[in-house]
Design a protein around this motif. Structure first.
Motif, PDB file in Angstrom:
ATOM      1  N   ILE A 157      74.201  71.681  94.854  1.00 28.14           N
ATOM      2  CA  ILE A 157      73.712  70.464  94.191  1.00 28.14           C
ATOM      3  C   ILE A 157      74.752  69.355  94.285  1.00 28.14           C
ATOM      4  O   ILE A 157      74.424  68.213  94.617  1.00 28.14           O
ATOM      5  CB  ILE A 157      73.333  70.769  92.719  1.00 28.14           C
ATOM      6  N   ALA A 158      76.014  69.686  94.029  1.00 32.75           N
ATOM      7  CA  ALA A 158      77.077  68.684  94.091  1.00 32.75           C
ATOM      8  C   ALA A 158      77.230  68.136  95.514  1.00 32.75           C
ATOM      9  O   ALA A 158      77.391  66.928  95.707  1.00 32.75           O
ATOM     10  CB  ALA A 158      78.397  69.283  93.620  1.00 32.75           C
ATOM     11  N   ALA A 159      77.158  69.003  96.517  1.00 28.41           N
ATOM     12  CA  ALA A 159      77.307  68.561  97.911  1.00 28.41           C
ATOM     13  C   ALA A 159      76.151  67.667  98.334  1.00 28.41           C
ATOM     14  O   ALA A 159      76.354  66.647  99.005  1.00 28.41           O
ATOM     15  CB  ALA A 159      77.401  69.770  98.832  1.00 28.41           C
ATOM     16  N   VAL A 160      74.936  68.002  97.902  1.00 29.04           N
ATOM     17  CA  VAL A 160      73.764  67.186  98.270  1.00 29.04           C
ATOM     18  C   VAL A 160      73.833  65.827  97.582  1.00 29.04           C
ATOM     19  O   VAL A 160      73.568  64.787  98.198  1.00 29.04           O
ATOM     20  CB  VAL A 160      72.453  67.932  97.941  1.00 29.04           C
ATOM     21  N   GLU A 161      74.206  65.799  96.313  1.00 29.65           N
ATOM     22  CA  GLU A 161      74.298  64.510  95.610  1.00 29.65           C
ATOM     23  C   GLU A 161      75.385  63.632  96.222  1.00 29.65           C
ATOM     24  O   GLU A 161      75.210  62.417  96.360  1.00 29.65           O
ATOM     25  CB  GLU A 161      74.555  64.750  94.127  1.00 29.65           C
ATOM     26  N   LYS A 162      76.487  64.234  96.627  1.00 27.45           N
ATOM     27  CA  LYS A 162      77.552  63.480  97.296  1.00 27.45           C
ATOM     28  C   LYS A 162      77.049  62.923  98.638  1.00 27.45           C
ATOM     29  O   LYS A 162      77.310  61.771  98.986  1.00 27.45           O
ATOM     30  CB  LYS A 162      78.764  64.395  97.520  1.00 27.45           C
ATOM     31  N   ALA A 163      76.302  63.748  99.388  1.00 28.30           N
ATOM     32  CA  ALA A 163      75.769  63.305 100.680  1.00 28.30           C
ATOM     33  C   ALA A 163      74.740  62.198 100.519  1.00 28.30           C
ATOM     34  O   ALA A 163      74.688  61.267 101.328  1.00 28.30           O
ATOM     35  CB  ALA A 163      75.150  64.490 101.421  1.00 28.30           C
ATOM     36  N   VAL A 164      73.947  62.262  99.469  1.00 23.84           N
ATOM     37  CA  VAL A 164      72.949  61.208  99.217  1.00 23.84           C
ATOM     38  C   VAL A 164      73.646  59.889  98.922  1.00 23.84           C
ATOM     39  O   VAL A 164      73.229  58.830  99.396  1.00 23.84           O
ATOM     40  CB  VAL A 164      71.999  61.636  98.069  1.00 23.84           C
ATOM     41  N   LYS A 165      74.738  59.934  98.150  1.00 26.67           N
ATOM     42  CA  LYS A 165      75.496  58.710  97.866  1.00 26.67           C
ATOM     43  C   LYS A 165      76.118  58.142  99.135  1.00 26.67           C
ATOM     44  O   LYS A 165      76.141  56.931  99.337  1.00 26.67           O
ATOM     45  CB  LYS A 165      76.586  58.993  96.825  1.00 26.67           C
ATOM     46  N   LEU A 166      76.634  59.030 100.005  1.00 26.65           N
ATOM     47  CA  LEU A 166      77.210  58.570 101.275  1.00 26.65           C
ATOM     48  C   LEU A 166      76.143  57.954 102.173  1.00 26.65           C
ATOM     49  O   LEU A 166      76.399  56.964 102.867  1.00 26.65           O
ATOM     50  CB  LEU A 166      77.871  59.733 102.018  1.00 26.65           C
ATOM     51  N   ALA A 167      74.949  58.538 102.187  1.00 33.19           N
ATOM     52  CA  ALA A 167      73.874  58.048 103.046  1.00 33.19           C
ATOM     53  C   ALA A 167      73.367  56.694 102.579  1.00 33.19           C
ATOM     54  O   ALA A 167      72.978  55.860 103.392  1.00 33.19           O
ATOM     55  CB  ALA A 167      72.719  59.050 103.076  1.00 33.19           C
ATOM     56  N   ALA A 168      73.376  56.485 101.260  1.00 31.41           N
ATOM     57  CA  ALA A 168      72.892  55.206 100.737  1.00 31.41           C
ATOM     58  C   ALA A 168      73.844  54.077 101.115  1.00 31.41           C
ATOM     59  O   ALA A 168      73.417  52.961 101.398  1.00 31.41           O
ATOM     60  CB  ALA A 168      72.727  55.274  99.230  1.00 31.41           C
ATOM     61  N   GLY A 169      75.140  54.370 101.162  1.00 28.00           N
ATOM     62  CA  GLY A 169      76.127  53.353 101.542  1.00 28.00           C
ATOM     63  C   GLY A 169      76.174  52.233 100.522  1.00 28.00           C
ATOM     64  O   GLY A 169      75.532  52.275  99.478  1.00 28.00           O
ATOM     65  N   PRO A 170      76.939  51.173 100.815  1.00 30.46           N
ATOM     66  CA  PRO A 170      77.009  50.042  99.894  1.00 30.46           C
ATOM     67  C   PRO A 170      75.687  49.279  99.857  1.00 30.46           C
ATOM     68  O   PRO A 170      75.126  48.939 100.879  1.00 30.46           O
ATOM     69  CB  PRO A 170      78.141  49.181 100.461  1.00 30.46           C
ATOM     70  N   GLY A 171      75.211  49.055  98.675  1.00 31.28           N
ATOM     71  CA  GLY A 171      73.996  48.250  98.513  1.00 31.28           C
ATOM     72  C   GLY A 171      72.725  48.998  98.819  1.00 31.28           C
ATOM     73  O   GLY A 171      71.673  48.401  98.949  1.00 31.28           O
ATOM     74  N   GLY A 172      72.795  50.322  99.011  1.00 33.72           N
ATOM     75  CA  GLY A 172      71.578  51.096  99.253  1.00 33.72           C
ATOM     76  C   GLY A 172      71.143  51.096 100.693  1.00 33.72           C
ATOM     77  O   GLY A 172      70.100  51.631 101.007  1.00 33.72           O
ATOM     78  N   ALA A 173      71.870  50.468 101.625  1.00 33.83           N
ATOM     79  CA  ALA A 173      71.473  50.462 103.033  1.00 33.83           C
ATOM     80  C   ALA A 173      71.877  51.772 103.684  1.00 33.83           C
ATOM     81  O   ALA A 173      72.791  52.448 103.245  1.00 33.83           O
ATOM     82  CB  ALA A 173      72.137  49.296 103.756  1.00 33.83           C
ATOM     83  N   ALA A 174      71.214  52.102 104.756  1.00 32.60           N
ATOM     84  CA  ALA A 174      71.533  53.334 105.481  1.00 32.60           C
ATOM     85  C   ALA A 174      72.908  53.216 106.098  1.00 32.60           C
ATOM     86  O   ALA A 174      73.297  52.174 106.603  1.00 32.60           O
ATOM     87  CB  ALA A 174      70.495  53.594 106.562  1.00 32.60           C
ATOM     88  N   GLY A 175      73.663  54.288 106.036  1.00 29.71           N
ATOM     89  CA  GLY A 175      75.016  54.290 106.585  1.00 29.71           C
ATOM     90  C   GLY A 175      75.018  54.387 108.101  1.00 29.71           C
ATOM     91  O   GLY A 175      73.980  54.492 108.751  1.00 29.71           O
ATOM     92  N   ALA A 176      76.209  54.371 108.688  1.00 32.46           N
ATOM     93  CA  ALA A 176      76.352  54.439 110.138  1.00 32.46           C
ATOM     94  C   ALA A 176      75.888  55.777 110.696  1.00 32.46           C
ATOM     95  O   ALA A 176      75.613  55.896 111.874  1.00 32.46           O
ATOM     96  CB  ALA A 176      77.812  54.196 110.520  1.00 32.46           C
ATOM     97  N   ALA A 177      75.795  56.794 109.851  1.00 32.63           N
ATOM     98  CA  ALA A 177      75.373  58.111 110.319  1.00 32.63           C
ATOM     99  C   ALA A 177      73.954  58.095 110.851  1.00 32.63           C
ATOM    100  O   ALA A 177      73.588  58.894 111.685  1.00 32.63           O
ATOM    101  CB  ALA A 177      75.484  59.125 109.190  1.00 32.63           C
TER     102      ALA A 177
END
Length: 181
Positions: free
Chosen positions: A65-85
């Protein structure tokens, strides 16, 4: 035990183009398991831009759960836009890129096993099958008979015994031997 947690996280956090969840059968996709160093079941990998950023081995729901929530925050990036990934065309696990004119056909071809027809291989398998069948059918202990059958491909060959030539007598003749006869 961990499957319901994974399913609920996938349902809650999956977003097309941002966060994707997938299951890989490591028995069928051994190359993928070797590529990512999967040594225990279950193993959860969090990928970002094609690189593993987090690994959870074993059934550990709080860590997952912690890893998925961390990954979701990374994917959202600044301002909720999709990250470079998620800016590229993407890749399928165990296959090639997704982009192109016929992704479904290429994806199916990357997972399918190559098939070649061999009449001699088919006949050899057929003879082996019926040989083992009849060999074990007419015996009192079918398991032992199949184990000792000459049709058993897993049985090591019998050890070679010494030659039948008498000791001290060479099996070939030299020119001096021919002159002495």
């Amino acid at each position: 035990m961990i499957a319901p947690t994974f399913e609920s996280l996938a349902t809650k956090h999956a977003k097309p183009g941002r966060v994707a969840f997938c299951k890989v059968d490591v028995d069928a996709q051994g190359d993928v398991a070797r590529q990512y160093g999967v040594r225990a079941m279950p193993t959860f990998l969090v990928l970002r831009a094609g690189a593993v950023v987090d690994t959870i081995q074993g059934a550990n729901p709080p860590a997952l759960i912690a890893a998925v929530e961390k990954a979701v925050k990374l994917a959202a990036g600044p301002g909720g836009a999709a990250g470079a990934a998620f800016s590229g065309t993407g890749h399928r696990l165990g296959g090639s890129g997704v982009g192109g004119s016929a992704p479904a056909a290429r994806g199916a071809a990357s997972v399918a096993r190559p098939f070649s027809w061999s009449l001699s291989g088919f006949l050899e398998a057929l003879i082996g099958f019926f040989g083992l069948y009849f060999w074990s059918l007419f015996s009192l202990d079918p398991y032992k008979a199949a184990e000792n059958s000459p049709f058993n491909k897993n049985r090591p060959p019998p050890p070679r015994t010494g030659g039948t030539r008498p000791a001290g007598r060479p099996g070939f003749k030299t020119l001096s031997d021919l002159g002495a006869s």
